[in-house]
Design an enzyme around this catalytic site. Structure first.
Site, PDB file in Angstrom:
ATOM      1  N   ARG A 140     -34.402   4.464  -6.976  1.00  0.00           N
ATOM      2  CA  ARG A 140     -35.753   3.940  -7.199  1.00  0.00           C
ATOM      3  C   ARG A 140     -36.798   4.651  -6.335  1.00  0.00           C
ATOM      4  NH1 ARG A 140     -38.279  -1.680  -5.696  1.00  0.00           N
ATOM      5  NH2 ARG A 140     -39.839  -1.945  -7.338  1.00  0.00           N
ATOM      6  N   HIS A 149     -40.371   6.128  -7.645  1.00  0.00           N
ATOM      7  CA  HIS A 149     -41.672   5.717  -7.096  1.00  0.00           C
ATOM      8  C   HIS A 149     -42.391   6.875  -6.399  1.00  0.00           C
ATOM      9  CE1 HIS A 149     -41.348   1.035  -7.198  1.00  0.00           C
ATOM     10  NE2 HIS A 149     -40.824   1.584  -8.267  1.00  0.00           N
TER      11      HIS A 149
HETATM   12  C1  HEM Z   1     -39.936   1.031 -17.082  1.00  0.00           C
HETATM   13  C2  HEM Z   1     -40.688   0.544 -16.119  1.00  0.00           C
HETATM   14  C3  HEM Z   1     -40.140  -0.055 -14.857  1.00  0.00           C
HETATM   15  C4  HEM Z   1     -40.510  -1.243 -14.313  1.00  0.00           C
HETATM   16  C5  HEM Z   1     -41.571  -2.186 -14.838  1.00  0.00           C
HETATM   17  C6  HEM Z   1     -39.688  -1.445 -13.146  1.00  0.00           C
HETATM   18  C7  HEM Z   1     -39.786  -2.540 -12.307  1.00  0.00           C
HETATM   19  C8  HEM Z   1     -38.864  -2.859 -11.338  1.00  0.00           C
HETATM   20  C9  HEM Z   1     -38.862  -4.064 -10.561  1.00  0.00           C
HETATM   21  C10 HEM Z   1     -39.919  -5.163 -10.652  1.00  0.00           C
HETATM   22  C11 HEM Z   1     -37.785  -4.045  -9.761  1.00  0.00           C
HETATM   23  C12 HEM Z   1     -37.364  -5.116  -8.765  1.00  0.00           C
HETATM   24  C13 HEM Z   1     -38.178  -4.962  -7.496  1.00  0.00           C
HETATM   25  C14 HEM Z   1     -38.132  -6.196  -6.624  1.00  0.00           C
HETATM   26  O1  HEM Z   1     -37.990  -7.297  -7.161  1.00  0.00           O
HETATM   27  O2  HEM Z   1     -38.254  -6.054  -5.385  1.00  0.00           O
HETATM   28  C15 HEM Z   1     -37.096  -2.813 -10.015  1.00  0.00           C
HETATM   29  C16 HEM Z   1     -35.939  -2.423  -9.381  1.00  0.00           C
HETATM   30  C17 HEM Z   1     -35.318  -1.210  -9.602  1.00  0.00           C
HETATM   31  N1  HEM Z   1     -35.803  -0.187 -10.370  1.00  0.00           N
HETATM   32 FE1  HEM Z   1     -37.286  -0.303 -11.720  1.00  0.00          FE
HETATM   33  N2  HEM Z   1     -38.849  -0.391 -13.014  1.00  0.00           N
HETATM   34  C18 HEM Z   1     -39.073   0.488 -14.027  1.00  0.00           C
HETATM   35  C19 HEM Z   1     -38.472   1.707 -14.205  1.00  0.00           C
HETATM   36  C20 HEM Z   1     -37.523   2.242 -13.367  1.00  0.00           C
HETATM   37  C21 HEM Z   1     -37.065   3.612 -13.392  1.00  0.00           C
HETATM   38  C22 HEM Z   1     -37.608   4.696 -14.318  1.00  0.00           C
HETATM   39  C23 HEM Z   1     -36.119   3.728 -12.425  1.00  0.00           C
HETATM   40  C24 HEM Z   1     -35.334   4.948 -11.993  1.00  0.00           C
HETATM   41  C25 HEM Z   1     -35.114   6.008 -12.755  1.00  0.00           C
HETATM   42  C26 HEM Z   1     -35.963   2.430 -11.821  1.00  0.00           C
HETATM   43  C27 HEM Z   1     -35.046   2.101 -10.860  1.00  0.00           C
HETATM   44  C28 HEM Z   1     -34.912   0.851 -10.291  1.00  0.00           C
HETATM   45  C29 HEM Z   1     -33.779   0.453  -9.479  1.00  0.00           C
HETATM   46  C30 HEM Z   1     -32.538   1.292  -9.234  1.00  0.00           C
HETATM   47  C31 HEM Z   1     -34.050  -0.835  -9.027  1.00  0.00           C
HETATM   48  C32 HEM Z   1     -33.185  -1.675  -8.064  1.00  0.00           C
HETATM   49  C33 HEM Z   1     -33.552  -1.250  -6.641  1.00  0.00           C
HETATM   50  C34 HEM Z   1     -32.792  -1.963  -5.537  1.00  0.00           C
HETATM   51  O3  HEM Z   1     -31.906  -2.782  -5.792  1.00  0.00           O
HETATM   52  O4  HEM Z   1     -33.121  -1.674  -4.364  1.00  0.00           O
HETATM   53  N3  HEM Z   1     -36.858   1.568 -12.382  1.00  0.00           N
HETATM   54  N4  HEM Z   1     -37.778  -2.110 -10.966  1.00  0.00           N
END
Ligand code: HEM
Ligand SMILES: *[C@@H]1O[C@H](CO)[C@@H](O)[C@H](O)[C@H]1NC(C)=O
Ligand SMILES: *[C@@H]1O[C@H](CO)[C@@H](O)[C@H](O)[C@H]1NC(C)=O
Length: 322
Positions: A66, A70
């Site tokens: 992630r 970002h």
């Molecule tokens: C499509 C639009 C996307 C949205 C709206 C989104 C939104 C989010 C949100 C809200 C979280 C949880 C954060 C929290 O509650 O603290 C999250 C976690 C995560 N996102 Fe996304 N995300 C998107 C796309 C992506 C992409 C493109 C990737 C990587 C290629 C990604 C990788 C991750 C990962 C791996 C997590 C878990 C991180 C952890 O456990 O530390 N996301 N995302």
């Protein structure tokens, strides 16, 4: 008539040459062998640190993946997300999508220290993030790809860019498509990169409205989430983005969407009776296709506006400009 046909063939021929060339030069700024002589042990150094970090805590693989996302969505993959706030710099860590959410900075510091020990002042933090993202996916059982290298680090960050460019979990399908399109990524690439949510965790605050108020969610699933995400407390309580295999990089994310078990509102938008349903169905039933497309899309995301040549710098400490 014959003349027109010839002209048309000529154009078709030139178009083929152009496409042939462009497939070579698309990532021409970056190269997989960029550190081949300047830091031959780079890849093994990063890999062993990522493998160890993921062995300590599997979620770290998700967190590192992630971080690269970002980073890339805010002025390109330039390591800007790694910069700490200081008296002279406003970083991106307090932006809404990042605050109390992005993690893994200590692991990046450790990797950077290890890399500096084998080749000092040569490898950018932005490249370390790109390699760590790939190694994380591999460590959790996902696909692999060749990481393109040669990015340099920014000396600035953009809090406002982080707030406006990184899509919100409340986004609808058209907002998701626009956010990726703004970075030069297609709808199909948006769908496949969202498959990263096959690993990692989200906070209650980001899915509360979905589990209490939405109808396109499996009732059993919504109910099971409520005990750890009360309607008006527990904002930071975590639940897995993929309820089935949260620490394995597989295609369960898409299987979940098909059974209305996407955790975030934005996740379920990809399978909600709209134009992207069929691609989700394809990935839900074909993990190899998902892996192949994910690998290509990660290379493309990693190529968003890199600083190269004499732009930017090679940071000594990933948390601050030199
Ligand atoms: C499509 C639009 C996307 C949205 C709206 C989104 C939104 C989010 C949100 C809200 C979280 C949880 C954060 C929290 O509650 O603290 C999250 C976690 C995560 N996102 Fe996304 N995300 C998107 C796309 C992506 C992409 C493109 C990737 C990587 C290629 C990604 C990788 C991750 C990962 C791996 C997590 C878990 C991180 C952890 O456990 O530390 N996301 N995302
Ligand atoms: C999607 O969200 C955007 C931005 O929040 C909004 O302007 C638009 O009307 C929404 N589109 C649909 C189809 O609901
Ligand atoms: C659900 O929707 C109602 C009506 O819009 C709103 O008052 C309430 O705060 C929402 N609940 C959650 C948990 O988002």
């Amino acid at each position: 008539m014959a003349q027109f046909a010839t002209m048309r063939n000529t154009y078709a021929f030139l178009a083929c040459i152009y496409l042939g060339l462009s497939s070579v030069v698309v990532y021409g700024q970056l190269s997989s062998t960029y550190y081949g002589t300047s830091c031959p042990n780079l890849l093994s150094t990063v890999k062993s640190a990522v493998t160890q970090a993921v062995a300590n805590e599997k979620r770290m693989g998700a967190s590192l993946l992630r971080l690269h996302f970002h980073d890339c969505f805010v002025n390109g993959c330039d390591g800007s997300i790694l910069l700490d706030d200081s008296s002279t710099l406003t970083g991106e860590k307090t932006a809404v999508p990042n605050a109390n959410s992005v993690r893994g900075f200590d692991v990046i510091d450790t990797i950077k220290t290890n890399v500096e020990a084998v080749c000092s002042g040569v490898v950018s933090c932005a490249d370390i993030l790109a390699i760590a993202a790939r190694d994380s996916v591999v460590a959790l059982g996902g696909s692999t790809w060749t990481v393109q290298l040669g990015r340099r680090d920014s000396t600035t960050a953009s809090l406002s860019g982080a707030n406006s460019n990184i899509p919100a979990p409340t986004s609808n399908l058209s907002a998701l498509i626009s956010a990726f399109s703004a970075q030069g990524l297609s709808t199909k690439e948006m769908i496949v990169l969202s498959g990263a949510h096959t690993i990692g965790q989200a906070r209650c605050t980001n899915f509360r409205a979905r589990i209490y108020n939405e109808s396109n969610i499996a009732t059993t699933y919504a109910t099971s989430l409520k005990s750890n995400c009360p309607s008006s407390s527990g904002d930071d309580n975590l639940s897995p983005l993929d309820l089935n295999t949260p620490t394995t990089f597989d295609n369960y994310y898409y299987k979940n969407l098909v059974s209305k078990k996407g955790l975030l509102h934005s996740d379920q938008q990809l399978y909600n009776g709209g134009s992207t349903d069929s691609q989700v169905t394809t990935y839900s039933s074909n993990q190899n296709t998902f892996f192949t497309d994910f690998a290509s899309a990660m290379v493309k995301m990693g190529n968003i506006s890199p600083l190269t040549g004499s732009s930017g710098e090679i940071r000594t400490n990933c948390r601050k400009p030199n």
